[in-house]
Write a protein that holds these residues in place. Structure first.
Motif, short mmCIF file in Angstrom:
data_model
loop_
_atom_site.label_atom_id
_atom_site.label_comp_id
_atom_site.label_asym_id
_atom_site.label_seq_id
_atom_site.Cartn_x
_atom_site.Cartn_y
_atom_site.Cartn_z
N ILE A 143 -43.44 0.62 -43.77
CA ILE A 143 -42.66 0.86 -44.98
C ILE A 143 -41.65 1.99 -44.79
O ILE A 143 -40.51 1.90 -45.24
N SER A 144 -42.08 3.02 -44.08
CA SER A 144 -41.21 4.20 -43.91
C SER A 144 -40.67 4.36 -42.49
O SER A 144 -39.97 5.33 -42.22
N ASN A 145 -40.98 3.44 -41.59
CA ASN A 145 -40.52 3.55 -40.21
C ASN A 145 -40.04 2.18 -39.73
O ASN A 145 -40.39 1.14 -40.29
N GLU A 146 -39.24 2.21 -38.68
CA GLU A 146 -38.72 0.99 -38.07
C GLU A 146 -39.36 0.81 -36.70
O GLU A 146 -39.39 1.74 -35.90
N VAL A 147 -39.83 -0.40 -36.47
CA VAL A 147 -40.40 -0.76 -35.17
C VAL A 147 -39.57 -1.91 -34.62
O VAL A 147 -39.60 -3.02 -35.18
N VAL A 148 -38.83 -1.65 -33.56
CA VAL A 148 -37.94 -2.64 -32.97
C VAL A 148 -38.63 -3.27 -31.77
O VAL A 148 -39.07 -2.56 -30.86
N LEU A 149 -38.76 -4.59 -31.81
CA LEU A 149 -39.39 -5.33 -30.73
C LEU A 149 -38.48 -6.51 -30.36
O LEU A 149 -38.17 -7.34 -31.23
N PHE A 150 -38.07 -6.54 -29.10
CA PHE A 150 -37.13 -7.57 -28.62
C PHE A 150 -35.84 -7.58 -29.45
O PHE A 150 -35.30 -8.64 -29.79
N GLY A 151 -35.40 -6.39 -29.82
CA GLY A 151 -34.14 -6.27 -30.54
C GLY A 151 -34.22 -6.57 -32.03
O GLY A 151 -33.18 -6.59 -32.69
#
Length: 239
Positions: A143-151
């Motif tokens: 909710i408060s963070n971004e997790v980028v996986l494979f763009g």
């Protein structure tokens, strides 16, 4: 073909509109919920203020153990009545009230011990609760963070509301499938043990046992004083 449904005047009182009736019912429901929440909060605060390590009674007092042989005293557990009469319900109520007030922290320890043993007997429940806790934690993290996986941002693949609804369904399934039977087991076993102790533990024996221990220590002190006085008296005779 049309079907019309008419509501009679009995469904309304004093000409109230449907919106007013709905609003009053919603306010009643909210009031009841607020009252229940207030009662639960007050009961929880009362329990947390009473259940402390300082109010845990010693094991010999809790079980009525007396003497150096660690045997149960025959007077520690007695039925609250000898014969049934008009005062029987009051005697039962008085016995339960006194023991719950005096041994409340001990009963909490008993329930915690039963819950611990029951949980260790159901490792599948512990694994399911651990996975559920991890899923809720990951949901809160996204909710408060971004997790980028494979763009791609994982948090945007599924909306927050859909994730929350899915986790609620999974949580309900885990509670019913894994936690319901252990919870019933804990409540049944601990409730039976606590009720039996509160019903048959004689509060009068608690008072007499305390007086006995205090009297024993006083006798020991008086014995030491008398022994010292005898030594003081013997010394002049020897001279």
């Amino acid at each position: 073909m049309s079907l019309s449904v008419e509501s009679g005047s009995d469904d309304r009182t004093f000409g109230d509109s449907p919106s007013q009736s709905k609003a009053s019912s919603n306010s009643a429901v909210q009031f009841d919920f607020a009252a229940i929440k207030a009662h639960v909060s007050g009961f929880t605060s009362y329990i947390t203020s009473r259940v402390t390590m300082d109010t845990v009674r010693p094991l010999n007092m809790f079980l009525g153990i007396s003497g150096p042989s660690f045997c149960l005293s025959p007077d520690a557990f007695n039925p609250p009545i000898r014969k049934v009469d008009k005062s029987t319900p009051e005697k039962f109520k008085s016995r339960l009230k006194l023991n719950f007030a005096f041994f409340l922290s001990n009963y909490a320890v008993v329930m915690a011990g039963v819950a611990l043993v029951t949980a260790l007997m159901h490792p599948g429940m512990l694994v399911a609760l651990g996975l559920l806790w991890a899923l809720w934690g990951f949901h809160t993290f996204l909710i408060s963070n971004e997790v980028v996986l494979f763009g791609r941002n994982i948090g945007t693949l599924v909306s927050i509301s859909h994730r929350a609804n899915a986790l609620v369904v999974v949580t309900t399934a885990v509670i019913v499938w894994k936690c319901l039977i252990p919870a019933i087991t804990v409540v049944a076993i601990s409730g039976l043990l606590i009720f039996a102790h509160a019903m048959f533990r004689d509060p009068k024996h608690i008072d007499t046992s305390d007086q006995y221990r205090r009297g024993g220590s006083d006798d020991d002190d008086s014995g030491e004083d008398s022994h010292d006085s005898e030594v003081l008296v013997d010394k002049p005779g020897q001279v």
